[in-house]
Write an enzyme that holds these catalytic residues in place. Structure first.
Site, short mmCIF file in Angstrom:
data_model
loop_
_atom_site.label_atom_id
_atom_site.label_comp_id
_atom_site.label_asym_id
_atom_site.label_seq_id
_atom_site.Cartn_x
_atom_site.Cartn_y
_atom_site.Cartn_z
N ARG A 228 2.23 -61.82 12.73
CA ARG A 228 1.15 -62.71 12.20
C ARG A 228 -0.32 -61.92 12.36
NH1 ARG A 228 4.29 -66.53 15.09
NH2 ARG A 228 4.94 -68.28 13.99
N GLY B 11 3.41 -53.13 11.99
CA GLY B 11 3.50 -54.30 12.53
C GLY B 11 3.14 -55.36 11.49
N ARG C 72 -15.40 -64.69 20.71
CA ARG C 72 -15.09 -66.11 21.25
C ARG C 72 -16.36 -66.43 22.31
NH1 ARG C 72 -8.93 -64.01 22.85
NH2 ARG C 72 -7.97 -64.88 21.01
N ARG D 194 2.53 -62.03 24.04
CA ARG D 194 2.69 -62.77 25.35
C ARG D 194 3.50 -64.24 24.91
NH1 ARG D 194 -2.54 -63.78 28.19
NH2 ARG D 194 -3.51 -63.76 26.14
N ARG E 157 -1.40 -60.14 29.83
CA ARG E 157 -1.31 -58.91 28.81
C ARG E 157 -0.62 -57.81 29.64
NH1 ARG E 157 -6.38 -61.27 27.88
NH2 ARG E 157 -6.75 -61.88 25.89
N HIS F 99 -9.35 -55.76 28.69
CA HIS F 99 -9.15 -56.99 27.89
C HIS F 99 -8.14 -57.71 28.44
CE1 HIS F 99 -8.59 -59.55 24.36
NE2 HIS F 99 -7.42 -59.02 24.09
N ASP G 80 6.94 -51.98 9.14
CA ASP G 80 7.70 -52.94 10.26
C ASP G 80 9.29 -52.59 10.28
OD1 ASP G 80 6.61 -55.97 11.40
OD2 ASP G 80 8.89 -55.47 11.39
#
Length: 307
Positions: free
Chosen positions: A11, A8, A151, A82, A88, A175, A33
């Site tokens: 980003r 992948g 976070r 998403r 998710r 998650h 990818d």
């Protein structure tokens, strides 16, 4: 570590590659990818920063799974992201289909690799990858709690005005919105965070942690978070590649820990050269256990959709 692969080149995948290359985490780093030129372009772009950052990692990209050959660790970031308003779990069916094809390619070309799952819903996809490969749990695990804990630590630092270097936060569970921020195990230089924060401030931090990804998605509109997830991935890869024996929250298969089996959940683990070298079973108070069980139930519901 000799060779790491990232599947992948979006980003998150590209940002992860940047972190790993800059840190010289491995000698060879490959990106895979399905989009023609995407992985090659990302690899070349990062490679051209080597003289500026001083790293010796060699990067290359491609569309053929044969590029995975010899990889000791494969990081899977591929999947549909998403969109605003989605959970998710909403991307489950599509991403499971994508994962199944990827895992088949990994088993063919890198049968001795460890798998680090990142794509959402990560708890369910980690379980699916473990189930499909039949590999031992130390080799198939996911990234979630490192990001969620980072976070939470960031929000504690912003709320208190104290250095984030002194803050240790711990988030367990699935998650998603039912993740379990563990206030009792979260400290500022060894002092419980409750010593520094009001209950109202703690409630704000917990809520913001649970919805941290959605907050960024709502602000950006066109993309999910990628720098913080990539940094979390890099921290886990570093612990494995350099055999650091770090204690990090990891999506791992439970084999009796916390009284559970046949499910993947975010729990504290020791990460080293062999992947998940140990699962740490924390004693939970009744209120913590209740939240943990609620989070577990959500993950099991999604897993049962696959059966």
């Amino acid at each position: 570590m000799e060779k790491i692969a990232i599947i992948g080149a979006g980003r998150v995948g590209e940002s992860t590659a940047q972190f790993l290359a800059k840190n010289d985490t491995c000698r060879e780093l490959v990106l895979l990818d399905v989009r023609e030129g995407a992985a090659e372009g990302a690899a070349l772009d990062i490679q051209e920063t080597a003289p500026l950052f001083g790293f010796d990692t060699r990067l290359k990209g491609g569309t053929d799974a044969a590029i995975l050959s010899g990889a000791e660790l494969v990081v899977i970031t591929a999947g549909i992201p998403r969109k605003p308003g989605m959970s998710r779990s909403d991307v489950l069916d599509t991403n499971v289909a994508i994962l199944d094809k990827l895992v088949d390619g990994i088993m063919e070309h890198a049968p001795d690799a460890m798998l680090l799952l990142v794509s959402n819903p990560v708890d369910v996809l980690t379980y699916r990858a473990w189930q499909r490969t039949g590999w031992p749990r130390n080799r198939v695990f996911g990234q979630a709690g490192v990001l969620d804990s980072s976070r939470m630590a960031s929000f504690v630092a912003l709320e208190t005005g104290l250095s984030v270097n002194d803050i240790n936060a711990m988030v367990l569970g699935g998650h998603g919105d039912s993740m379990v921020p563990m206030l009792r195990y979260s400290t500022i230089n060894g002092i419980p965070v409750r010593h520094f924060l009001s209950e109202e401030a703690i409630a704000r931090i917990v809520e913001r942690t649970r919805h941290g990804g959605a907050e960024i998605l709502a602000l950006k509109q066109t993309s999910s978070a990628y720098d913080a997830p990539a940094a979390a991935i890099a921290a886990m890869v570093d612990a494995i590649a350099l055999d650091r024996k770090r204690v990090l929250p990891t999506v791992a298969l439970l084999e009796g820990e916390y009284g559970e089996r046949d499910v993947a959940m975010g729990v504290p683990c020791i990460l080293g050269r062999n992947g998940v070298e140990s699962v740490i079973e924390l004693p939970l108070e009744p209120s913590e256990r209740k939240e943990f069980d609620q989070s577990l139930a959500g993950v099991r519901d999604d897993i049962n959709r696959l059966k």
